[in-house]
Design a protein around this motif. Structure first.
Motif, PDB file in Angstrom:
ATOM      1  N   GLY A 165       0.807  -1.218   0.000  1.00 52.75           N
ATOM      2  CA  GLY A 165       0.000   0.000   0.000  1.00 52.75           C
ATOM      3  C   GLY A 165       0.838   1.265   0.000  1.00 52.75           C
ATOM      4  N   HIS A 166       2.068   1.156  -0.464  1.00 53.83           N
ATOM      5  CA  HIS A 166       2.947   2.323  -0.546  1.00 53.83           C
ATOM      6  C   HIS A 166       2.760   3.040  -1.875  1.00 53.83           C
ATOM      7  CE1 HIS A 166       5.847   0.259   2.484  1.00 53.83           C
ATOM      8  NE2 HIS A 166       4.976   1.023   3.103  1.00 53.83           N
ATOM      9  N   ARG A 167       3.071   4.312  -1.896  1.00 49.36           N
ATOM     10  CA  ARG A 167       2.995   5.113  -3.113  1.00 49.36           C
ATOM     11  C   ARG A 167       4.388   5.329  -3.718  1.00 49.36           C
ATOM     12  NH1 ARG A 167      -2.222   5.982  -4.573  1.00 49.36           N
ATOM     13  NH2 ARG A 167      -1.925   8.135  -5.175  1.00 49.36           N
ATOM     14  N   ASN A 168       5.422   4.977  -2.952  1.00 44.28           N
ATOM     15  CA  ASN A 168       6.788   5.210  -3.402  1.00 44.28           C
ATOM     16  C   ASN A 168       7.629   3.965  -3.118  1.00 44.28           C
ATOM     17  OD1 ASN A 168       9.554   6.112  -3.511  1.00 44.28           O
ATOM     18  ND2 ASN A 168       8.792   8.211  -3.352  1.00 44.28           N
ATOM     19  N   VAL A 169       8.373   3.511  -4.116  1.00 43.19           N
ATOM     20  CA  VAL A 169       9.169   2.295  -3.994  1.00 43.19           C
ATOM     21  C   VAL A 169      10.268   2.433  -2.935  1.00 43.19           C
ATOM     22  CG1 VAL A 169      10.900   2.718  -5.796  1.00 43.19           C
ATOM     23  CG2 VAL A 169      10.049   0.418  -5.411  1.00 43.19           C
ATOM     24  N   SER A 170      10.760   3.651  -2.707  1.00 45.12           N
ATOM     25  CA  SER A 170      11.808   3.832  -1.698  1.00 45.12           C
ATOM     26  C   SER A 170      11.266   3.572  -0.292  1.00 45.12           C
ATOM     27  CB  SER A 170      12.421   5.232  -1.791  1.00 45.12           C
ATOM     28  OG  SER A 170      11.453   6.225  -1.520  1.00 45.12           O
ATOM     29  N   THR A 171       9.992   3.823  -0.068  1.00 49.05           N
ATOM     30  CA  THR A 171       9.375   3.515   1.230  1.00 49.05           C
ATOM     31  C   THR A 171       9.366   2.005   1.443  1.00 49.05           C
ATOM     32  OG1 THR A 171       7.965   5.457   0.991  1.00 49.05           O
ATOM     33  CG2 THR A 171       7.304   3.832   2.645  1.00 49.05           C
ATOM     34  N   THR A 172       9.022   1.272   0.404  1.00 45.71           N
ATOM     35  CA  THR A 172       8.955  -0.188   0.487  1.00 45.71           C
ATOM     36  C   THR A 172      10.325  -0.783   0.768  1.00 45.71           C
ATOM     37  OG1 THR A 172       7.124  -0.129  -1.066  1.00 45.71           O
ATOM     38  CG2 THR A 172       8.178  -2.269  -0.714  1.00 45.71           C
ATOM     39  N   ALA A 173      11.340  -0.256   0.124  1.00 47.59           N
ATOM     40  CA  ALA A 173      12.689  -0.803   0.251  1.00 47.59           C
ATOM     41  C   ALA A 173      13.169  -0.809   1.709  1.00 47.59           C
ATOM     42  CB  ALA A 173      13.661  -0.010  -0.619  1.00 47.59           C
ATOM     43  N   VAL A 174      12.739   0.148   2.493  1.00 48.40           N
ATOM     44  CA  VAL A 174      13.152   0.246   3.897  1.00 48.40           C
ATOM     45  C   VAL A 174      12.640  -0.947   4.712  1.00 48.40           C
ATOM     46  CG1 VAL A 174      12.881   1.663   5.993  1.00 48.40           C
ATOM     47  CG2 VAL A 174      13.273   2.751   3.783  1.00 48.40           C
ATOM     48  N   TYR A 175      11.551  -1.560   4.278  1.00 49.65           N
ATOM     49  CA  TYR A 175      10.937  -2.659   5.022  1.00 49.65           C
ATOM     50  C   TYR A 175      11.677  -3.992   4.884  1.00 49.65           C
ATOM     51  CZ  TYR A 175       6.824  -0.099   6.433  1.00 49.65           C
ATOM     52  OH  TYR A 175       5.982   0.786   7.038  1.00 49.65           O
ATOM     53  N   ILE A 176      12.511  -4.112   3.888  1.00 55.35           N
ATOM     54  CA  ILE A 176      13.106  -5.405   3.567  1.00 55.35           C
ATOM     55  C   ILE A 176      14.446  -5.578   4.282  1.00 55.35           C
ATOM     56  CG2 ILE A 176      13.939  -6.882   1.704  1.00 55.35           C
ATOM     57  CD1 ILE A 176      12.076  -5.168  -0.151  1.00 55.35           C
ATOM     58  N   ASP A 177      14.545  -6.642   5.055  1.00 53.95           N
ATOM     59  CA  ASP A 177      15.810  -7.018   5.677  1.00 53.95           C
ATOM     60  C   ASP A 177      16.512  -7.998   4.744  1.00 53.95           C
ATOM     61  OD1 ASP A 177      15.839  -5.625   8.049  1.00 53.95           O
ATOM     62  OD2 ASP A 177      14.898  -7.219   9.209  1.00 53.95           O
ATOM     63  N   ALA A 178      17.765  -7.753   4.464  1.00 53.27           N
ATOM     64  CA  ALA A 178      18.543  -8.706   3.669  1.00 53.27           C
ATOM     65  C   ALA A 178      19.173  -9.690   4.643  1.00 53.27           C
ATOM     66  CB  ALA A 178      19.610  -7.980   2.865  1.00 53.27           C
ATOM     67  N   ASN A 179      18.558 -10.866   4.750  1.00 50.47           N
ATOM     68  CA  ASN A 179      19.077 -11.859   5.689  1.00 50.47           C
ATOM     69  C   ASN A 179      20.083 -12.778   4.982  1.00 50.47           C
ATOM     70  OD1 ASN A 179      17.561 -13.976   4.393  1.00 50.47           O
ATOM     71  ND2 ASN A 179      15.756 -13.310   5.546  1.00 50.47           N
ATOM     72  N   ASP A 180      20.749 -13.627   5.759  1.00 50.47           N
ATOM     73  CA  ASP A 180      21.799 -14.486   5.202  1.00 50.47           C
ATOM     74  C   ASP A 180      21.281 -15.423   4.110  1.00 50.47           C
ATOM     75  OD1 ASP A 180      23.638 -13.281   6.848  1.00 50.47           O
ATOM     76  OD2 ASP A 180      23.793 -14.957   8.259  1.00 50.47           O
ATOM     77  N   ASN A 181      20.079 -15.962   4.281  1.00 45.90           N
ATOM     78  CA  ASN A 181      19.530 -16.848   3.244  1.00 45.90           C
ATOM     79  C   ASN A 181      19.331 -16.108   1.933  1.00 45.90           C
ATOM     80  OD1 ASN A 181      19.505 -19.187   4.740  1.00 45.90           O
ATOM     81  ND2 ASN A 181      17.416 -18.874   5.476  1.00 45.90           N
ATOM     82  N   MET A 182      18.863 -14.872   1.995  1.00 42.12           N
ATOM     83  CA  MET A 182      18.675 -14.072   0.782  1.00 42.12           C
ATOM     84  C   MET A 182      20.034 -13.836   0.107  1.00 42.12           C
ATOM     85  SD  MET A 182      15.867 -11.361   2.230  1.00 42.12           S
ATOM     86  CE  MET A 182      15.548 -10.436   0.735  1.00 42.12           C
ATOM     87  N   LEU A 183      21.041 -13.567   0.904  1.00 41.57           N
ATOM     88  CA  LEU A 183      22.374 -13.306   0.361  1.00 41.57           C
ATOM     89  C   LEU A 183      22.958 -14.584  -0.268  1.00 41.57           C
ATOM     90  CD1 LEU A 183      23.769 -11.043   3.223  1.00 41.57           C
ATOM     91  CD2 LEU A 183      22.836 -10.312   1.009  1.00 41.57           C
ATOM     92  N   ARG A 184      22.760 -15.722   0.408  1.00 42.29           N
ATOM     93  CA  ARG A 184      23.231 -17.000  -0.144  1.00 42.29           C
ATOM     94  C   ARG A 184      22.576 -17.300  -1.481  1.00 42.29           C
ATOM     95  NH1 ARG A 184      22.238 -18.745   5.044  1.00 42.29           N
ATOM     96  NH2 ARG A 184      24.106 -18.760   6.284  1.00 42.29           N
ATOM     97  N   ASN A 185      21.255 -17.119  -1.527  1.00 39.35           N
ATOM     98  CA  ASN A 185      20.510 -17.366  -2.769  1.00 39.35           C
ATOM     99  C   ASN A 185      20.928 -16.412  -3.880  1.00 39.35           C
ATOM    100  OD1 ASN A 185      19.102 -19.457  -1.552  1.00 39.35           O
ATOM    101  ND2 ASN A 185      17.365 -18.166  -0.998  1.00 39.35           N
ATOM    102  N   ALA A 186      21.218 -15.174  -3.513  1.00 40.96           N
ATOM    103  CA  ALA A 186      21.613 -14.176  -4.510  1.00 40.96           C
ATOM    104  C   ALA A 186      22.928 -14.565  -5.177  1.00 40.96           C
ATOM    105  CB  ALA A 186      21.717 -12.805  -3.864  1.00 40.96           C
ATOM    106  N   VAL A 187      23.915 -15.018  -4.404  1.00 39.27           N
ATOM    107  CA  VAL A 187      25.208 -15.337  -5.009  1.00 39.27           C
ATOM    108  C   VAL A 187      25.108 -16.584  -5.890  1.00 39.27           C
ATOM    109  CG1 VAL A 187      26.553 -14.184  -3.227  1.00 39.27           C
ATOM    110  CG2 VAL A 187      26.111 -16.646  -3.024  1.00 39.27           C
ATOM    111  N   GLU A 188      24.133 -17.438  -5.646  1.00 41.89           N
ATOM    112  CA  GLU A 188      23.953 -18.633  -6.499  1.00 41.89           C
ATOM    113  C   GLU A 188      23.378 -18.272  -7.866  1.00 41.89           C
ATOM    114  OE1 GLU A 188      25.196 -21.576  -5.949  1.00 41.89           O
ATOM    115  OE2 GLU A 188      25.933 -20.917  -4.001  1.00 41.89           O
TER     116      GLU A 188
END
Length: 190
Positions: A165-188
């Protein structure tokens, strides 16, 4: 002010185990899971009525339509109800009166028809997380966990922005935590 804690699956289960032992366990389980499975703000959850979630056949709706008055940004929005959330709401709805569609979805002993205010629900979430031993969690933790969980599945930021329900993508980006699993999946992906 620090951001609300994003909960792991184990921590969510820890909270659900704790509320399951309480007098209003079914209601509190539904509160915790609507927060984590819908990403709604505490004020939006507090404003829900039976009619927001039940259709004319008394089945759980696939979409919850929030009016401008119910949202922080004063823009109406649609909250999409996942199959997991439908199941939780269906379980909860069996424990409450559904004959009055204007009745609060989440009732309190003090105010059964009106239910929680945003402030009392905020305090209630703090008490739930404290009782479960989850430090740093608040009424906003469900929303942050929702955003992080969806982002970790590779859903694009613009889609997540609409879901939140955000109007700006930068607001949404603040909500996301980059956890270790996300980082592991990203490098793959390389």
């Amino acid at each position: 002010m620090s951001q609300a804690k994003t909960l792991s699956e184990n921590e969510i289960q820890q909270v659900l185990n704790c509320v399951g032992e309480k007098k209003f366990g079914v209601r509190d389980r539904a509160l915790v899971l609507i927060s984590h499975y819908s990403g709604m703000r505490v004020g939006e959850i507090a404003s829900l009525t039976v009619g927001h979630v039940l259709d004319i056949n008394e089945k759980i709706k696939s979409e919850i339509r929030l009016t401008a008055e119910q949202t922080k940004g004063k823009h109406p929005r649609t909250v999409f109800v996942s199959s997991k959330l439908k199941a939780e709401l269906a379980n909860y709805i069996q424990t409450i009166r559904v004959d009055d569609k204007e009745r609060a979805l989440f009732t309190t002993q003090k105010s059964p028809r009106r239910g929680f205010t945003a402030n009392t629900l905020t305090q209630h979430f703090l008490n739930i997380y404290k009782a479960a031993g989850i430090d740093g969690a608040s009424s906003h933790s469900g929303r942050r966990t929702y955003a992080t969980t969806i982002a970790s599945q590779g859903v694009g930021l613009r889609v997540l922005m609409r879901l939140m329900g955000h109007r700006n993508v930068s607001t949404t980006a603040v909500y996301i935590d980059a956890n270790d699993n996300m980082l592991r999946n990203a490098v793959e992906l390389v």
